[in-house]
Design a protein around this motif. Structure first.
Motif, PDB file in Angstrom:
ATOM      1  N   GLY A   4     -56.277  47.212 -27.467  1.00 27.80           N
ATOM      2  CA  GLY A   4     -55.118  46.611 -26.831  1.00 27.80           C
ATOM      3  C   GLY A   4     -55.364  45.287 -26.177  1.00 27.80           C
ATOM      4  N   GLY A   5     -56.383  44.655 -26.528  1.00 28.85           N
ATOM      5  CA  GLY A   5     -56.595  43.304 -26.049  1.00 28.85           C
ATOM      6  C   GLY A   5     -56.907  43.238 -24.573  1.00 28.85           C
ATOM      7  N   GLN A   6     -57.594  42.226 -24.203  1.00 30.95           N
ATOM      8  CA  GLN A   6     -57.940  42.021 -22.817  1.00 30.95           C
ATOM      9  C   GLN A   6     -56.915  41.058 -22.217  1.00 30.95           C
ATOM     10  OE1 GLN A   6     -61.275  42.717 -21.365  1.00 30.95           O
ATOM     11  NE2 GLN A   6     -62.520  43.123 -23.149  1.00 30.95           N
ATOM     12  N   THR A   7     -56.478  41.365 -21.037  1.00 31.75           N
ATOM     13  CA  THR A   7     -55.530  40.491 -20.370  1.00 31.75           C
ATOM     14  C   THR A   7     -55.869  40.444 -18.888  1.00 31.75           C
ATOM     15  OG1 THR A   7     -53.216  40.015 -19.972  1.00 31.75           O
ATOM     16  CG2 THR A   7     -53.826  42.327 -19.998  1.00 31.75           C
ATOM     17  N   SER A   8     -55.585  39.338 -18.277  1.00 33.59           N
ATOM     18  CA  SER A   8     -55.849  39.227 -16.850  1.00 33.59           C
ATOM     19  C   SER A   8     -54.568  39.313 -16.032  1.00 33.59           C
ATOM     20  CB  SER A   8     -56.568  37.915 -16.554  1.00 33.59           C
ATOM     21  OG  SER A   8     -55.793  36.838 -17.000  1.00 33.59           O
ATOM     22  N   ASN A   9     -53.397  39.268 -16.691  1.00 32.01           N
ATOM     23  CA  ASN A   9     -52.135  39.313 -15.969  1.00 32.01           C
ATOM     24  C   ASN A   9     -51.217  40.348 -16.625  1.00 32.01           C
ATOM     25  OD1 ASN A   9     -49.896  38.841 -14.443  1.00 32.01           O
ATOM     26  ND2 ASN A   9     -49.873  36.635 -14.788  1.00 32.01           N
ATOM     27  N   PRO A  10     -51.123  41.554 -16.064  1.00 30.50           N
ATOM     28  CA  PRO A  10     -50.331  42.605 -16.694  1.00 30.50           C
ATOM     29  C   PRO A  10     -48.820  42.348 -16.647  1.00 30.50           C
ATOM     30  CG  PRO A  10     -51.224  43.363 -14.619  1.00 30.50           C
ATOM     31  CD  PRO A  10     -51.833  42.030 -14.890  1.00 30.50           C
ATOM     32  N   GLU A  11     -48.362  41.548 -15.692  1.00 33.75           N
ATOM     33  CA  GLU A  11     -46.931  41.244 -15.626  1.00 33.75           C
ATOM     34  C   GLU A  11     -46.495  40.397 -16.823  1.00 33.75           C
ATOM     35  OE1 GLU A  11     -48.906  40.964 -12.859  1.00 33.75           O
ATOM     36  OE2 GLU A  11     -48.102  42.742 -11.861  1.00 33.75           O
ATOM     37  N   VAL A  12     -47.401  39.588 -17.333  1.00 37.15           N
ATOM     38  CA  VAL A  12     -47.093  38.783 -18.523  1.00 37.15           C
ATOM     39  C   VAL A  12     -46.849  39.699 -19.720  1.00 37.15           C
ATOM     40  CG1 VAL A  12     -48.039  37.093 -20.141  1.00 37.15           C
ATOM     41  CG2 VAL A  12     -48.317  36.759 -17.690  1.00 37.15           C
ATOM     42  N   VAL A  13     -47.635  40.761 -19.829  1.00 39.86           N
ATOM     43  CA  VAL A  13     -47.459  41.722 -20.924  1.00 39.86           C
ATOM     44  C   VAL A  13     -46.091  42.380 -20.814  1.00 39.86           C
ATOM     45  CG1 VAL A  13     -48.311  43.878 -21.920  1.00 39.86           C
ATOM     46  CG2 VAL A  13     -49.920  42.135 -21.167  1.00 39.86           C
ATOM     47  N   GLN A  14     -45.689  42.724 -19.610  1.00 40.38           N
ATOM     48  CA  GLN A  14     -44.380  43.337 -19.402  1.00 40.38           C
ATOM     49  C   GLN A  14     -43.257  42.374 -19.792  1.00 40.38           C
ATOM     50  OE1 GLN A  14     -43.238  44.512 -15.347  1.00 40.38           O
ATOM     51  NE2 GLN A  14     -43.320  46.614 -16.140  1.00 40.38           N
ATOM     52  N   GLN A  15     -43.393  41.097 -19.436  1.00 36.02           N
ATOM     53  CA  GLN A  15     -42.384  40.106 -19.808  1.00 36.02           C
ATOM     54  C   GLN A  15     -42.335  39.900 -21.318  1.00 36.02           C
ATOM     55  OE1 GLN A  15     -40.036  38.605 -18.041  1.00 36.02           O
ATOM     56  NE2 GLN A  15     -40.684  39.893 -16.336  1.00 36.02           N
ATOM     57  N   LYS A  16     -43.505  39.876 -21.952  1.00 32.69           N
ATOM     58  CA  LYS A  16     -43.539  39.718 -23.409  1.00 32.69           C
ATOM     59  C   LYS A  16     -42.905  40.918 -24.105  1.00 32.69           C
ATOM     60  CE  LYS A  16     -47.481  36.619 -23.762  1.00 32.69           C
ATOM     61  NZ  LYS A  16     -48.823  36.404 -24.300  1.00 32.69           N
ATOM     62  N   LEU A  17     -43.088  42.113 -23.545  1.00 32.49           N
ATOM     63  CA  LEU A  17     -42.458  43.305 -24.107  1.00 32.49           C
ATOM     64  C   LEU A  17     -40.942  43.212 -24.000  1.00 32.49           C
ATOM     65  CD1 LEU A  17     -42.707  46.146 -25.317  1.00 32.49           C
ATOM     66  CD2 LEU A  17     -42.889  47.017 -22.975  1.00 32.49           C
ATOM     67  N   LEU A  18     -40.448  42.777 -22.862  1.00 33.84           N
ATOM     68  CA  LEU A  18     -38.999  42.599 -22.702  1.00 33.84           C
ATOM     69  C   LEU A  18     -38.459  41.549 -23.662  1.00 33.84           C
ATOM     70  CD1 LEU A  18     -38.595  42.763 -18.840  1.00 33.84           C
ATOM     71  CD2 LEU A  18     -37.829  44.429 -20.528  1.00 33.84           C
ATOM     72  N   ASP A  19     -39.176  40.445 -23.815  1.00 33.76           N
ATOM     73  CA  ASP A  19     -38.762  39.417 -24.770  1.00 33.76           C
ATOM     74  C   ASP A  19     -38.750  39.960 -26.191  1.00 33.76           C
ATOM     75  OD1 ASP A  19     -38.457  37.570 -22.757  1.00 33.76           O
ATOM     76  OD2 ASP A  19     -40.413  36.619 -23.085  1.00 33.76           O
ATOM     77  N   PHE A  20     -39.750  40.735 -26.540  1.00 39.75           N
ATOM     78  CA  PHE A  20     -39.846  41.305 -27.881  1.00 39.75           C
ATOM     79  C   PHE A  20     -38.661  42.216 -28.171  1.00 39.75           C
ATOM     80  CE2 PHE A  20     -41.296  44.511 -30.912  1.00 39.75           C
ATOM     81  CZ  PHE A  20     -41.837  43.715 -31.906  1.00 39.75           C
TER      82      PHE A  20
END
Length: 153
Positions: A50-66
């Motif tokens: 699932g990839g490394q990320t340093s900002n989990p809120e960005v993942v949540q925003q990308k999910l909403l955009d998707f």
């Protein structure tokens, strides 16, 4: 017998020692190759998990955009705050989203998220229905839990 004790005995023991050293050298070369292969396996697993990320809120925003950019006629019912779990090696981020819609629309969006959303991985899904007593209808819901992680070492 005297020549055996003087020369052959030392030659045979030197030969055994040489074979032992060669075997240890061969094992060391193999262990370096094994270490290289293990590092490659770890990086492939990192990509798969699932990839490394340093900002989990960005993942949540990308999910909403998707979800909003793809027109699947589903309603976003709720989005939970990012849940964090840590152990000695990893910091795991969990996102939970709940969608409402028809069975085919919910299954289609789940398939698209699993196949094309690369920022996080689906770890759990749950389809369930609730009865709306005002309209006397049943509504179908899909709860999706996605996770990604960060290596703390």
């Amino acid at each position: 017998m005297a020549s055996y004790k003087k020369t052959f005995k030392h030659t045979l023991s030197a030969r055994k020692e040489l074979n032992s050293v060669n075997e240890k050298l061969f094992n060391n070369e193999n262990s370096l190759e094994d270490l290289y292969n293990l590092n490659n396996d770890i990086s492939n697993l990192n990509k798969t998990i699932g990839g490394q990320t340093s900002n989990p809120e960005v993942v949540q925003q990308k999910l909403l955009d998707f979800i909003s950019k793809n027109n699947y006629n589903v309603n976003i019912v709720s989005i939970e705050d990012v849940h964090l779990f840590s152990d000695n090696e990893f910091l795991i981020y969990s996102n939970q989203i709940e969608l409402e819609g028809t069975f085919s629309n919910l299954i289609n969006i789940l398939y698209e998220i699993e196949k094309h959303f690369k920022n996080s991985r689906v770890v759990s899904t749950q389809l369930y229905s609730k009865k709306n007593y005002r309209t006397n209808t049943k509504n179908l819901f899909l709860k999706i839990i996605l996770q990604n992680y960060e290596n703390t070492k």
